[in-house]
Design a protein around this motif. Sequence first.
Motif, PDB file in Angstrom:
ATOM      1  N   GLY A  34       0.795  -1.222   0.000  1.00 13.41           N
ATOM      2  CA  GLY A  34       0.000   0.000   0.000  1.00 13.41           C
ATOM      3  C   GLY A  34       0.823   1.264   0.000  1.00 13.41           C
ATOM      4  N   ARG A  35       2.163   1.129   0.012  1.00 14.31           N
ATOM      5  CA  ARG A  35       3.024   2.309   0.014  1.00 14.31           C
ATOM      6  C   ARG A  35       4.039   2.190  -1.108  1.00 14.31           C
ATOM      7  NH1 ARG A  35       2.555   5.483   4.452  1.00 14.31           N
ATOM      8  NH2 ARG A  35       1.494   4.612   6.266  1.00 14.31           N
ATOM      9  N   LYS A  36       4.624   3.307  -1.484  1.00 14.58           N
ATOM     10  CA  LYS A  36       5.647   3.276  -2.525  1.00 14.58           C
ATOM     11  C   LYS A  36       6.894   2.606  -1.983  1.00 14.58           C
ATOM     12  CE  LYS A  36       7.388   7.900  -1.391  1.00 14.58           C
ATOM     13  NZ  LYS A  36       7.649   9.250  -1.898  1.00 14.58           N
ATOM     14  N   SER A  37       7.698   2.057  -2.873  1.00 13.51           N
ATOM     15  CA  SER A  37       8.934   1.393  -2.479  1.00 13.51           C
ATOM     16  C   SER A  37       9.832   2.358  -1.737  1.00 13.51           C
ATOM     17  CB  SER A  37       9.678   0.880  -3.728  1.00 13.51           C
ATOM     18  OG  SER A  37      10.988   0.499  -3.403  1.00 13.51           O
ATOM     19  N   GLN A  38      10.489   1.849  -0.663  1.00 11.55           N
ATOM     20  CA  GLN A  38      11.385   2.698   0.109  1.00 11.55           C
ATOM     21  C   GLN A  38      12.581   3.152  -0.725  1.00 11.55           C
ATOM     22  OE1 GLN A  38      11.131   3.911   3.188  1.00 11.55           O
ATOM     23  NE2 GLN A  38       9.103   3.029   3.465  1.00 11.55           N
TER      24      GLN A  38
ATOM     25  N   GLU B  50      10.154  20.919   7.744  1.00  7.21           N
ATOM     26  CA  GLU B  50       8.802  20.379   7.561  1.00  7.21           C
ATOM     27  C   GLU B  50       7.756  21.290   8.222  1.00  7.21           C
ATOM     28  OE1 GLU B  50       7.613  16.820   6.581  1.00  7.21           O
ATOM     29  OE2 GLU B  50       9.286  17.139   5.191  1.00  7.21           O
ATOM     30  N   THR B  51       8.098  21.838   9.375  1.00  8.75           N
ATOM     31  CA  THR B  51       7.181  22.760  10.058  1.00  8.75           C
ATOM     32  C   THR B  51       6.971  24.020   9.218  1.00  8.75           C
ATOM     33  OG1 THR B  51       7.897  21.955  12.226  1.00  8.75           O
ATOM     34  CG2 THR B  51       6.792  24.082  12.170  1.00  8.75           C
ATOM     35  N   PHE B  52       8.041  24.503   8.613  1.00  6.29           N
ATOM     36  CA  PHE B  52       7.954  25.692   7.750  1.00  6.29           C
ATOM     37  C   PHE B  52       7.079  25.406   6.526  1.00  6.29           C
ATOM     38  CE2 PHE B  52       9.599  28.043   4.058  1.00  6.29           C
ATOM     39  CZ  PHE B  52       9.383  29.344   4.487  1.00  6.29           C
ATOM     40  N   GLN B  53       7.224  24.191   5.973  1.00  7.24           N
ATOM     41  CA  GLN B  53       6.490  23.852   4.750  1.00  7.24           C
ATOM     42  C   GLN B  53       5.030  23.505   5.004  1.00  7.24           C
ATOM     43  OE1 GLN B  53       9.027  20.665   3.300  1.00  7.24           O
ATOM     44  NE2 GLN B  53       9.974  22.016   1.773  1.00  7.24           N
ATOM     45  N   TYR B  54       4.761  22.805   6.120  1.00  7.68           N
ATOM     46  CA  TYR B  54       3.414  22.260   6.338  1.00  7.68           C
ATOM     47  C   TYR B  54       2.714  22.820   7.572  1.00  7.68           C
ATOM     48  CZ  TYR B  54       5.192  18.849   3.003  1.00  7.68           C
ATOM     49  OH  TYR B  54       5.747  18.257   1.889  1.00  7.68           O
ATOM     50  N   GLY B  55       3.392  23.698   8.322  1.00  5.87           N
ATOM     51  CA  GLY B  55       2.799  24.258   9.519  1.00  5.87           C
ATOM     52  C   GLY B  55       2.985  23.347  10.722  1.00  5.87           C
ATOM     53  N   THR B  56       2.502  23.799  11.859  1.00  4.74           N
ATOM     54  CA  THR B  56       2.707  23.043  13.096  1.00  4.74           C
ATOM     55  C   THR B  56       1.967  21.713  13.099  1.00  4.74           C
ATOM     56  OG1 THR B  56       0.889  24.282  14.120  1.00  4.74           O
ATOM     57  CG2 THR B  56       3.132  25.105  14.492  1.00  4.74           C
ATOM     58  N   GLY B  57       0.920  21.604  12.280  1.00  8.00           N
ATOM     59  CA  GLY B  57       0.170  20.357  12.197  1.00  8.00           C
ATOM     60  C   GLY B  57       0.899  19.278  11.427  1.00  8.00           C
ATOM     61  N   GLY B  58       1.911  19.664  10.666  1.00 10.40           N
ATOM     62  CA  GLY B  58       2.687  18.699   9.914  1.00 10.40           C
ATOM     63  C   GLY B  58       2.020  18.257   8.622  1.00 10.40           C
ATOM     64  N   ARG B  59       2.723  17.425   7.872  1.00 10.24           N
ATOM     65  CA  ARG B  59       2.201  16.930   6.598  1.00 10.24           C
ATOM     66  C   ARG B  59       1.050  15.943   6.838  1.00 10.24           C
ATOM     67  NH1 ARG B  59       5.729  14.440   2.926  1.00 10.24           N
ATOM     68  NH2 ARG B  59       7.466  15.797   3.467  1.00 10.24           N
TER      69      ARG B  59
ATOM     70  N   PHE C 168       6.946   7.899   6.402  1.00 12.46           N
ATOM     71  CA  PHE C 168       7.140   6.444   6.259  1.00 12.46           C
ATOM     72  C   PHE C 168       5.867   5.677   6.600  1.00 12.46           C
ATOM     73  CE2 PHE C 168      11.317   8.287   7.099  1.00 12.46           C
ATOM     74  CZ  PHE C 168      12.028   7.796   6.016  1.00 12.46           C
ATOM     75  N   GLN C 169       5.731   5.248   7.862  1.00 14.17           N
ATOM     76  CA  GLN C 169       4.614   4.398   8.245  1.00 14.17           C
ATOM     77  C   GLN C 169       3.531   5.209   8.967  1.00 14.17           C
ATOM     78  OE1 GLN C 169       5.119   1.393   7.092  1.00 14.17           O
ATOM     79  NE2 GLN C 169       7.331   1.557   6.720  1.00 14.17           N
ATOM     80  N   THR C 170       3.828   5.564  10.212  1.00 12.00           N
ATOM     81  CA  THR C 170       2.805   6.253  11.027  1.00 12.00           C
ATOM     82  C   THR C 170       3.330   7.484  11.762  1.00 12.00           C
ATOM     83  OG1 THR C 170       3.288   4.837  12.943  1.00 12.00           O
ATOM     84  CG2 THR C 170       1.574   4.071  11.417  1.00 12.00           C
ATOM     85  N   TRP C 171       4.635   7.600  11.940  1.00 10.61           N
ATOM     86  CA  TRP C 171       5.168   8.688  12.766  1.00 10.61           C
ATOM     87  C   TRP C 171       4.985  10.046  12.092  1.00 10.61           C
ATOM     88  CZ3 TRP C 171      10.596   7.408  15.233  1.00 10.61           C
ATOM     89  CH2 TRP C 171      10.463   6.273  16.054  1.00 10.61           C
ATOM     90  N   PRO C 172       4.517  11.047  12.849  1.00 12.29           N
ATOM     91  CA  PRO C 172       4.647  12.421  12.348  1.00 12.29           C
ATOM     92  C   PRO C 172       6.131  12.803  12.342  1.00 12.29           C
ATOM     93  CG  PRO C 172       3.922  12.421  14.634  1.00 12.29           C
ATOM     94  CD  PRO C 172       3.916  10.989  14.196  1.00 12.29           C
TER      95      PRO C 172
ATOM     96  N   THR D 109      11.417   3.546   9.701  1.00 12.73           N
ATOM     97  CA  THR D 109      12.082   3.964   8.466  1.00 12.73           C
ATOM     98  C   THR D 109      12.315   2.813   7.486  1.00 12.73           C
ATOM     99  OG1 THR D 109      14.224   3.752   9.615  1.00 12.73           O
ATOM    100  CG2 THR D 109      13.241   5.954   9.485  1.00 12.73           C
ATOM    101  N   GLY D 110      11.827   1.612   7.826  1.00 14.97           N
ATOM    102  CA  GLY D 110      11.908   0.496   6.873  1.00 14.97           C
ATOM    103  C   GLY D 110      13.182  -0.307   6.932  1.00 14.97           C
TER     104      GLY D 110
END
Length: 217
Positions: free
Chosen positions: A14-18, A129-138, A143-147, A212-213
């Motif tokens: 269900g995810r792209k190849s690492q 990442e915070t600068f790009q997506y804000g404090t809420g994150g992407r 990878f799997q589940t971690w913000p 991280t796989g």
Amino acid sequence: MEVDLKGSETTTPGRKSQSAVTGSARKVKDNAADWHNLILKWDRLNDEGSTMANKIVNLGFNKSSQKEMQVMMEGQDTSASSNSENAFENSRELEEECDKLLRVVDKMTRIVSKMEKLVSSEKGIIDLETFQYGTGGRQTPLFQTWPTSQFDVSSELYEAYKQELTLKRAILQELAHTTNPDLSMVYLSCWLYQPYTDDRAKLLLEGLLLETGHRPI
């Protein structure tokens, strides 16, 4: 032996190849491999240092025993020369082992310095990442589940090994000068079992490698 986790690739259903990861994900994945390899090197040095520390303690006890013997044998020239030679040889060997242990601690210091750079790298990624997506994150995790913010576990790992290094330095300073057998055993036990790099640190590393796989789920 150093393990090249950077070359290992896994595919999650269900995810792209690492192997396709780029940008922040690629850097985080490489940093996780670096953590793994640095800790492998640390553990190897810890085992080497433990052997040296045991030898230092035994040589220190021999040195104390020889001093006591010299006091008892004062005025008896028959064995004075032999005792003096043994004491000199013991002192020379003790100094050599202390130098070896010092070199081990120096290598551990360099490892902790590299760990600190990994922490700086992770913080830079989190800030970006915070600068790009804000404090809420992407919306989609790297990878799997971690913000992305959760990869700051590197800071906790670094603090654990920094404290352990401080303990190693203290043991190095005291070990050869300790004549109390019980205290020597405490030093040896602390060196070998590393109270600051406990199961919590191992779980943090394994969690990082799984996310991280680098470890199969």
